[in-house]
Design a protein around this motif. Structure first.
Motif, PDB file in Angstrom:
ATOM      1  N   GLU A   1       0.737  -1.429  -0.109  1.00  0.00           N
ATOM      2  CA  GLU A   1       0.025   0.114   0.151  1.00  0.00           C
ATOM      3  C   GLU A   1       0.777   1.095  -0.043  1.00  0.00           C
ATOM      4  OE1 GLU A   1      -2.221  -3.038   2.323  1.00  0.00           O
ATOM      5  OE2 GLU A   1      -0.350  -2.568   2.006  1.00  0.00           O
TER       6      GLU A   1
ATOM      7  N   ALA B   1      -1.190   5.749   5.088  1.00  0.00           N
ATOM      8  CA  ALA B   1      -1.773   5.395   4.196  1.00  0.00           C
ATOM      9  C   ALA B   1      -3.162   6.069   4.048  1.00  0.00           C
ATOM     10  CB  ALA B   1      -2.370   3.893   4.786  1.00  0.00           C
TER      11      ALA B   1
ATOM     12  N   GLY C   1      -1.903   6.459   0.358  1.00  0.00           N
ATOM     13  CA  GLY C   1      -1.912   4.716   0.278  1.00  0.00           C
ATOM     14  C   GLY C   1      -2.200   4.682  -1.368  1.00  0.00           C
TER      15      GLY C   1
END
Length: 410
Positions: A79, A115, A119
């Protein structure tokens, strides 16, 4: 004193394969910006903020570095791969460049914040709101903000995110000097208000002059009750049922706290700095304040500041350069090293358009998953059309709350 990290996580089962397949029908006709990753269905702020349809066609954060002062970032997760630069560890005997998340309490606080911002949509499918921005990870010892802030400034950050804080009566002079240094170098500093509704005011770094301090709201613009009130609070952003990944790379829905609100706000700053590369940071903040949607008590209030952040308006509205900007006015009024303790109720910006233990339940994305699974059972052409219509109404309901649009249910 240990740093108070400002995100709580609720462990809930991940969506079943059946649900995932059904949810694919939801996004079949959803327009995406070119080459942009597809967010998870639980990332409700994408709909509320109209990120895919209206914001990403304008900016995705390209060319902007966010200094993330936190617990480090698990940079090898899919990610976040290629989205994280080498930073620095100011804690421990070994410097891993901030590329390892050292959090042992919350499962990866720094990774979760990274994230939310950047992300890439791989692995768990977690997508940040500024996926083309880059994270400069900086881990720190408890209460040590001066050196990390200066490091972020000296290594190219145009935004500094601090989703944490420590209880203090006022901003220490050394931290205020570091914030001043960031502002002198045109860096926007963003910090979390906190998760203690019984506190008299926000702690450090949120109480430092020149810091954009962020409180929380839910998907329907209700102020989050546990957001710490204070005279330094300037904006509010999503803080209820805001899921993210930890250092294990597993998406956990239901996270609640002003940590998430702060990370999302920093992501918006990155979008704006990408779109307006020559615009000074003080004007970026000015636009965000002037276009916020007033929530809670009328005018400025101690929990939501000037209101809920609306990214599209901040990017596109016609904001006069004379609009008030108390975040930066305060640093001039109080002087270098002085705490941010001014009352803001008299300085409402001109509008351009008419870590506690508790968790709050989600507003409805779990219900959405249930409907999706049920729909798959009765799959037919008519069923798909009906389901798509329901999701469209759900999406429009969020937009009505965030943008004041009139929506008639059909």
């Amino acid at each position: 004193m240990a740093a108070e990290f400002l995100t709580k996580r609720a462990r809930r089962p991940r969506a079943t394969l059946t649900t995932a397949v059904a949810l694919a029908f939801l996004f079949a006709n959803c327009p995406l910006a070119q080459a942009a990753p597809r967010p998870r269905s639980e990332e409700w702020w994408f709909d509320a903020w109209q990120i895919i349809r209206k914001v990403w066609p304008i900016a995705q954060g390209k060319g902007v570095t966010i200094g993330l002062i936190d617990t480090g970032v698990e940079a090898q997760l899919p990610e976040l791969k290629d989205a994280v630069l080498r930073g620095k560890d100011f804690v421990g005997s070994t410097d891993h460049g901030g590329l390892i998340d050292t959090d042992t309490e919350l499962g990866g606080h720094g990774t979760g914040m990274a994230a939310l911002i950047a992300g890439q949509g791989s692995g768990s499918g977690m997508v940040g709101i500024a996926p083309k921005s880059r994270i400069l990870p900086i881990s720190k010892a408890s209460g040590d903000y001066e050196k990390p802030i200066r490091y972020a400034v000296d290594h190219g950050a145009k935004v500094i995110n601090m989703s944490e804080g420590v209880p203090t009566d006022s901003c220490p002079s050394s931290v205020q000097a570091a914030v001043n240094y960031a502002i002198q170098h045109d860096v926007v500093v963003v910090a979390a208000a906190g998760n203690d509704p019984h506190a008299d005011s926000t702690g450090t770094p949120a109480n430092c002059s020149g810091v954009l301090t962020v409180g929380g709201v839910d998907a329907y613009l209700s102020p989050w009750p546990d957001s710490t009130p204070g005279s330094s609070v300037m904006l509010a952003a999503p803080s209820v049922s805001v899921g993210s990944i930890g250092k294990a790379g597993v998406f956990t829905p239901g996270g609640t706290g002003t940590s998430s609100a702060t990370a999302l706000t920093s992501g918006v700053v990155a979008l704006m700095r990408s779109h307006f590369p020559d615009m000074p940071g003080r004007e970026i903040v000015q636009r965000m304040l002037a276009t916020a949607r007033d929530v809670g008590p009328e005018g400025w209030d101690k929990k939501t500041g000037y209101g809920a952040l609306i990214p599209y308006k901040a990017l596109t509205a016609n904001v006069p350069k004379t609009a008030p900007n108390p975040v930066y006015d305060n640093i001039q009024a109080t002087g270098s090293g002085a705490p941010n303790n001014l009352e803001h109720a008299r300085h409402k910006p001109a509008r351009t358009s008419t870590h506690s233990k508790s968790d709050e339940p989600g507003y409805g994305f779990n219900g959405l998953a249930f409907i999706a699974a049920l729909t798959l059972t009765f799959l037919s052409a008519a069923g798909i059309m009906t389901f798509h219509s329901k999701r469209r109404w759900h999406s429009l309901s969020l937009k009505r709350k965030y943008h004041g649009q009139s929506v008639t249910k059909k």
